[in-house]
Design an enzyme around this catalytic site. Sequence first.
Site, PDB file in Angstrom:
ATOM      1  N   HIS A  68       3.162  -7.786  10.513  1.00 39.52           N
ATOM      2  CA  HIS A  68       3.063  -9.091   9.845  1.00 39.52           C
ATOM      3  C   HIS A  68       3.362 -10.230  10.826  1.00 39.52           C
ATOM      4  CE1 HIS A  68       3.996  -6.523   6.184  1.00 39.52           C
ATOM      5  NE2 HIS A  68       2.884  -7.146   5.825  1.00 39.52           N
ATOM      6  N   GLN A  92      -3.119  -3.854  -8.102  1.00 40.59           N
ATOM      7  CA  GLN A  92      -3.771  -2.996  -7.113  1.00 40.59           C
ATOM      8  C   GLN A  92      -3.112  -1.615  -6.999  1.00 40.59           C
ATOM      9  OE1 GLN A  92      -2.823  -5.953  -3.863  1.00 40.59           O
ATOM     10  NE2 GLN A  92      -2.610  -4.109  -2.625  1.00 40.59           N
ATOM     11  N   GLY A 105      -4.753  -7.848   8.347  1.00 34.54           N
ATOM     12  CA  GLY A 105      -4.668  -6.834   9.396  1.00 34.54           C
ATOM     13  C   GLY A 105      -5.861  -5.892   9.357  1.00 34.54           C
ATOM     14  N   LYS A 152      -5.563  -2.925  10.105  1.00 36.38           N
ATOM     15  CA  LYS A 152      -5.024  -1.631   9.674  1.00 36.38           C
ATOM     16  C   LYS A 152      -5.634  -1.237   8.316  1.00 36.38           C
ATOM     17  CE  LYS A 152      -1.487   1.275   8.376  1.00 36.38           C
ATOM     18  NZ  LYS A 152      -1.415   0.999   6.969  1.00 36.38           N
ATOM     19  N   ASP A 153      -5.795  -2.239   7.431  1.00 39.62           N
ATOM     20  CA  ASP A 153      -6.471  -2.005   6.152  1.00 39.62           C
ATOM     21  C   ASP A 153      -7.929  -2.408   6.331  1.00 39.62           C
ATOM     22  OD1 ASP A 153      -4.200  -1.207   4.376  1.00 39.62           O
ATOM     23  OD2 ASP A 153      -3.441  -3.124   5.051  1.00 39.62           O
ATOM     24  N   GLN A 181     -10.170  -2.855   3.239  1.00 40.73           N
ATOM     25  CA  GLN A 181      -9.732  -4.060   2.516  1.00 40.73           C
ATOM     26  C   GLN A 181     -10.291  -5.308   3.203  1.00 40.73           C
ATOM     27  OE1 GLN A 181      -5.613  -4.909   0.947  1.00 40.73           O
ATOM     28  NE2 GLN A 181      -5.414  -6.020   2.858  1.00 40.73           N
ATOM     29  N   ARG A 196       5.178   0.986   4.202  1.00 40.88           N
ATOM     30  CA  ARG A 196       5.458   2.296   3.599  1.00 40.88           C
ATOM     31  C   ARG A 196       6.110   3.263   4.588  1.00 40.88           C
ATOM     32  NH1 ARG A 196       0.500   1.039   0.519  1.00 40.88           N
ATOM     33  NH2 ARG A 196       1.071   1.061  -1.687  1.00 40.88           N
TER      34      ARG A 196
HETATM   35  O1  PAF Z   1      -2.572  -5.930   2.436  1.00 38.88           O
HETATM   36  C1  PAF Z   1      -1.763  -6.285   1.550  1.00 38.88           C
HETATM   37  O2  PAF Z   1      -0.556  -6.396   1.780  1.00 38.88           O
HETATM   38  C2  PAF Z   1      -2.268  -6.562   0.142  1.00 38.88           C
HETATM   39  O3  PAF Z   1      -3.284  -5.683  -0.202  1.00 38.88           O
HETATM   40  C3  PAF Z   1      -2.712  -8.018  -0.065  1.00 38.88           C
HETATM   41  C4  PAF Z   1      -3.906  -8.394   0.796  1.00 38.88           C
HETATM   42  C5  PAF Z   1      -1.533  -8.938   0.227  1.00 38.88           C
HETATM   43  C6  PAF Z   1      -3.112  -8.233  -1.527  1.00 38.88           C
HETATM   44  O4  PAF Z   1      -2.064  -7.941  -2.400  1.00 38.88           O
END
Ligand code: PAF
Length: 286
Positions: free
Chosen positions: A40, A64, A150, A152-153, A156, A190
């Site tokens: 982050h 989510q 990121g 990493k996801d 997403q 996590r």
């Molecule tokens: O990547 C995350 O931490 C979450 O999926 C996000 C983008 C903040 C949405 O809740």
Amino acid sequence: MTAPDRAPVVARTPEELARIRAGLGRTALVPTMGALHSGHRGLIAAARGRAEAVVVSIFVNPLQFGPGEDFDRYPRAFEDDLRTCAEEGVDVVYAPAVEAMYPGEQLVTVDPGPMGHVLEGASRPGHFAGVLTVVAKLFHMVRPDVAVFGQKDAQQLAVIRRMVRDLAFGVTVVGVPTVRDSDGLATSSRNVYLSPAERTGALALSRALLAGADASVTGPVGILDAAREVLREAASSEAPVELDYLALVDAHTFAEVGADHRGEAVLLVAARVGSTRLIDNVPLTL
Ligand code: PAF
């Protein structure tokens, strides 16, 4: 003597945020679920270089998480997060309660389209609709010029880019490379769930991706074989790695690539180590 870190302003409701936002110039948003770590910090640094003001949202988004997932035990560390934000020069922290974000039943959600129903979307039904819905709401509330996520996801990020394009959000989306600990493990909120033995087991994910990347001249089949071999061995280690999926996909569509694919691709892995589900990926050019 170094200057003390300046505490960010905290907004708890959309109304408070709107009042603060009115006084900000070009703004970058870093959406997070808190439990902030070095990954982050990298996102915040990227945001700072692209705008006059940086807003970090901290919201563990119930929409989510599926039934039986880790919503209740997801790490929450607000005071530590505020300190991290102060150290990183964040201007505003937006930390709404669930009732402020979802004052009534959320009947309308954002459909992620076909890209949102494969891989993570197949393993976690409804996950990307939940992510896109909260990101869309955060975009409306914060009205950022830039939003930072990121890599990493990776899926997403791809689905968010597509939402921004298809629904004309007018926000510049920036993807930041994955931050890894010195042993190769991708940073993730996590990771705190992992016991020492599980953490050692979890290193198989980044090792598998590295083995795949090292085999990239051999093409898709060789890449997947090399990565699969590492994961096969890890399946019988002290803290076994239970593979969910290993896939090589087109970087833009997230469709699995054919044996003759050339161009940008992403090698992705998702696995469970103990009770913790982890994902990781590496971008490749074939
Ligand atoms: O990547 C995350 O931490 C979450 O999926 C996000 C983008 C903040 C949405 O809740």
